[in-house]
Design an enzyme around this catalytic site. Structure first.
Site, PDB file in Angstrom:
ATOM      1  CB  CYS A 113      52.413  22.746 -54.867  1.00 58.75           C
ATOM      2  SG  CYS A 113      51.143  23.786 -54.162  1.00 58.75           S
ATOM      3  CG  HIS A 241      50.947  18.652 -55.003  1.00 55.97           C
ATOM      4  ND1 HIS A 241      51.020  18.976 -53.668  1.00 55.97           N
ATOM      5  CD2 HIS A 241      50.292  19.689 -55.603  1.00 55.97           C
ATOM      6  CE1 HIS A 241      50.459  20.166 -53.482  1.00 55.97           C
ATOM      7  NE2 HIS A 241      49.998  20.615 -54.638  1.00 55.97           N
ATOM      8  CG  ASN A 271      47.663  22.313 -52.009  1.00 50.33           C
ATOM      9  OD1 ASN A 271      48.795  22.017 -51.638  1.00 50.33           O
ATOM     10  ND2 ASN A 271      47.410  22.883 -53.172  1.00 50.33           N
TER      11      ASN A 271
HETATM   12  N1  ACO Z   1      31.733  26.630 -51.350  1.00 51.67           N
HETATM   13  C1  ACO Z   1      30.659  26.725 -52.152  1.00 51.67           C
HETATM   14  N2  ACO Z   1      30.708  27.219 -53.399  1.00 51.67           N
HETATM   15  C2  ACO Z   1      31.900  27.646 -53.848  1.00 51.67           C
HETATM   16  C3  ACO Z   1      33.058  27.575 -53.065  1.00 51.67           C
HETATM   17  C4  ACO Z   1      32.954  27.044 -51.760  1.00 51.67           C
HETATM   18  N3  ACO Z   1      34.007  26.926 -50.928  1.00 51.67           N
HETATM   19  N4  ACO Z   1      34.102  28.059 -53.772  1.00 51.67           N
HETATM   20  C5  ACO Z   1      33.610  28.415 -54.965  1.00 51.67           C
HETATM   21  N5  ACO Z   1      32.277  28.177 -55.004  1.00 51.67           N
HETATM   22  C6  ACO Z   1      31.349  28.414 -56.108  1.00 51.67           C
HETATM   23  C7  ACO Z   1      31.846  29.442 -57.091  1.00 51.67           C
HETATM   24  O1  ACO Z   1      31.526  30.748 -56.645  1.00 51.67           O
HETATM   25  C8  ACO Z   1      31.109  29.055 -58.346  1.00 51.67           C
HETATM   26  O2  ACO Z   1      29.810  29.572 -58.277  1.00 51.67           O
HETATM   27  P1  ACO Z   1      29.114  30.209 -59.595  1.00 51.67           P
HETATM   28  O3  ACO Z   1      29.047  29.071 -60.576  1.00 51.67           O
HETATM   29  O4  ACO Z   1      27.801  30.661 -59.080  1.00 51.67           O
HETATM   30  O5  ACO Z   1      30.041  31.285 -60.027  1.00 51.67           O
HETATM   31  C9  ACO Z   1      31.002  27.539 -58.252  1.00 51.67           C
HETATM   32  O6  ACO Z   1      31.220  27.207 -56.865  1.00 51.67           O
HETATM   33  C10 ACO Z   1      32.022  26.805 -59.093  1.00 51.67           C
HETATM   34  O7  ACO Z   1      33.310  27.383 -58.836  1.00 51.67           O
HETATM   35  P2  ACO Z   1      34.578  26.895 -59.611  1.00 51.67           P
HETATM   36  O8  ACO Z   1      35.766  27.711 -59.153  1.00 51.67           O
HETATM   37  O9  ACO Z   1      34.286  26.786 -61.067  1.00 51.67           O
HETATM   38  O10 ACO Z   1      34.711  25.407 -58.999  1.00 51.67           O
HETATM   39  P3  ACO Z   1      35.666  24.248 -59.470  1.00 51.67           P
HETATM   40  O11 ACO Z   1      34.856  23.057 -59.757  1.00 51.67           O
HETATM   41  O12 ACO Z   1      36.684  24.691 -60.475  1.00 51.67           O
HETATM   42  O13 ACO Z   1      36.466  23.927 -58.127  1.00 51.67           O
HETATM   43  C11 ACO Z   1      38.588  24.326 -57.065  1.00 51.67           C
HETATM   44  C12 ACO Z   1      37.268  24.925 -57.520  1.00 51.67           C
HETATM   45  C13 ACO Z   1      38.307  23.262 -56.027  1.00 51.67           C
HETATM   46  C14 ACO Z   1      39.428  25.442 -56.467  1.00 51.67           C
HETATM   47  C15 ACO Z   1      39.328  23.697 -58.266  1.00 51.67           C
HETATM   48  O14 ACO Z   1      39.341  24.590 -59.331  1.00 51.67           O
HETATM   49  C16 ACO Z   1      40.738  23.279 -57.959  1.00 51.67           C
HETATM   50  O15 ACO Z   1      40.988  22.380 -57.182  1.00 51.67           O
HETATM   51  N6  ACO Z   1      41.730  23.908 -58.615  1.00 51.67           N
HETATM   52  C17 ACO Z   1      43.133  23.514 -58.441  1.00 51.67           C
HETATM   53  C18 ACO Z   1      43.732  24.156 -57.252  1.00 51.67           C
HETATM   54  C19 ACO Z   1      45.142  23.701 -57.102  1.00 51.67           C
HETATM   55  O16 ACO Z   1      45.450  22.560 -57.440  1.00 51.67           O
HETATM   56  N7  ACO Z   1      46.055  24.515 -56.625  1.00 51.67           N
HETATM   57  C20 ACO Z   1      47.390  23.976 -56.504  1.00 51.67           C
HETATM   58  C21 ACO Z   1      48.425  24.882 -56.554  1.00 51.67           C
HETATM   59  S1  ACO Z   1      48.440  25.815 -55.088  1.00 51.67           S
HETATM   60  C22 ACO Z   1      50.053  26.372 -54.838  1.00 51.67           C
HETATM   61  O17 ACO Z   1      50.939  26.113 -55.588  1.00 51.67           O
HETATM   62  C23 ACO Z   1      50.324  27.214 -53.616  1.00 51.67           C
END
Ligand code: ACO
Length: 315
Positions: A113, A241, A271
């Site tokens: 990214c 980003h 993203n």
């Molecule tokens: N729908 C519903 N529930 C979901 C989903 C979904 N799509 N995805 C995960 N959950 C659930 C999980 O299973 C978890 O359930 P549990 O508590 O029963 O285990 C709960 O939601 C919370 O999951 P988390 O992963 O802790 O959610 P979080 O608040 O961290 O959000 C997210 C996840 C959106 C992916 C976040 O962590 C994020 O944005 N991270 C950064 C990603 C990023 O910036 N990547 C950039 C680089 S990519 C590259 O370079 C190619």
């Protein structure tokens, strides 16, 4: 070092669109969960289009807006992790499709990214050593090919698209003062290479990447400001980003950035990795919100891990 400025930008998206509701019909997720956790509502997905198609359309739009002929381009870089083919590179295919000169370097750059910011810095270095003044920098991704569409924790996040910028290098312009970093880590974000015997899908420890990002973004902003001898108030526009709206919101609060000085389009794209920053630049230029004289601080982070920022301007 002589500096580069943007001459013109362009963008392209595929015809396919996947909404949160489309995803909710296929898996255990909801529009409410995706919107509240990420700010994403829909994302583009390549249908008949190739990655090369997106690069060509975005680059042509940028050349047209810049009023620069392909014959005057001195180097071409495509930042991407999802080219149609590893060899030839996406940049070599662009050279052919646009009729760029044959005596110039054309290559792909992988910094996930952060790719577009890495590519801007690399282009500045290349043009300092080139007899030609103009460079073509593209960020393009077909991420829909490498996300596991059964994994709700990743497939909701990513989208396809391309953004491009024609840049010019001049003696009396200051360097963009890029600040780039990397820290090898194959656990937080991983996309296996060809022939590795693994499913060719992107995997991510989302929460850990989130934590990395909320530290990397302000660290980058501070380093860019420090290098430029500026404060946050001196910046006309912050170009983030677009990985997660909450990551942007945290930076906006920390630096007390007023609404007219930053932009979010993640709602419509998700993203798009290396395409994210140039997609923002292209929309802002088209809307007339940035232009000659605007001092823009760009900041990105991603797989590698990588991070980077720079202070850029339009010519
Ligand atoms: N729908 C519903 N529930 C979901 C989903 C979904 N799509 N995805 C995960 N959950 C659930 C999980 O299973 C978890 O359930 P549990 O508590 O029963 O285990 C709960 O939601 C919370 O999951 P988390 O992963 O802790 O959610 P979080 O608040 O961290 O959000 C997210 C996840 C959106 C992916 C976040 O962590 C994020 O944005 N991270 C950064 C990603 C990023 O910036 N990547 C950039 C680089 S990519 C590259 O370079 C190619």
């Amino acid at each position: 070092m002589n500096g580069i400025k943007l001459r013109g930008t362009g963008r392209a998206v595929p015809t396919g669109v996947v909404t949160n509701d489309d995803l909710a019909r296929r898996m255990d997720t909801s529009d409410e969960w995706i919107t509240s956790r990420t700010g994403i509502k829909r994302r583009y997905r390549c249908a008949a289009e190739t990655h090369t198609d997106l690069c060509v359309r975005a680059a042509k739009a940028a050349l047209e807006r810049a009023g620069v002929s392909p014959a005057d381009i001195g180097a071409c870089i495509v930042a991407t992790v999802t080219p149609d083919t590893v060899v030839p590179s996406a940049a070599c295919m662009l050279q052919r499709e646009l009729g760029l000169p044959q005596d110039i370097p054309c290559f792909d750059l992988n910094a996930a990214c952060t790719g577009f910011v890495y590519a801007l810095h690399t282009m500045e270095c290349l043009l300092n050593a080139s007899p030609r003044r103009f460079g073509l920098v593209v960020g393009a991704e077909a991420l829909s090919r490498i996300v596991d569409w059964t994994d709700r924790s990743t497939c909701i996040l990513f989208g396809d698209g391309a953004g491009a910028a024609v840049v010019e290098c001049r003696e009396d312009w200051p360097s963009i003062g890029a600040v780039l970093g990397s820290r090898g880590d194959d656990e937080l974000l991983r996309l296996p290479g060809l022939g590795m015997g693994e499913a060719n899908f992107l995997s991510m420890e989302g929460t850990k990447v989130f934590k990395f990002a909320v530290e990397a973004v302000p660290a980058c902003i501070d380093a860019v400001l420090d290098k430029a001898g500026m404060t946050a108030e001196d910046v006309d526009f912050f170009v983030f980003h677009q990985a997660n709206a909450r990551i942007i919101d945290l930076a906006v609060r920390k630096y007390r950035i007023p609404p007219e000085k930053y932009y979010k389009n993640i709602e419509n794209y998700g993203n798009t990795a290396a395409a994210s920053v140039p997609l923002v630049l292209s929309e802002l230029e088209e809307q007339g919100r940035i232009g000659p004289g605007s001092r823009m601080l760009v900041v990105a982070f991603g797989g590698g891990l990588t991070w980077g920022g720079a202070m850029i301007e339009f010519a």
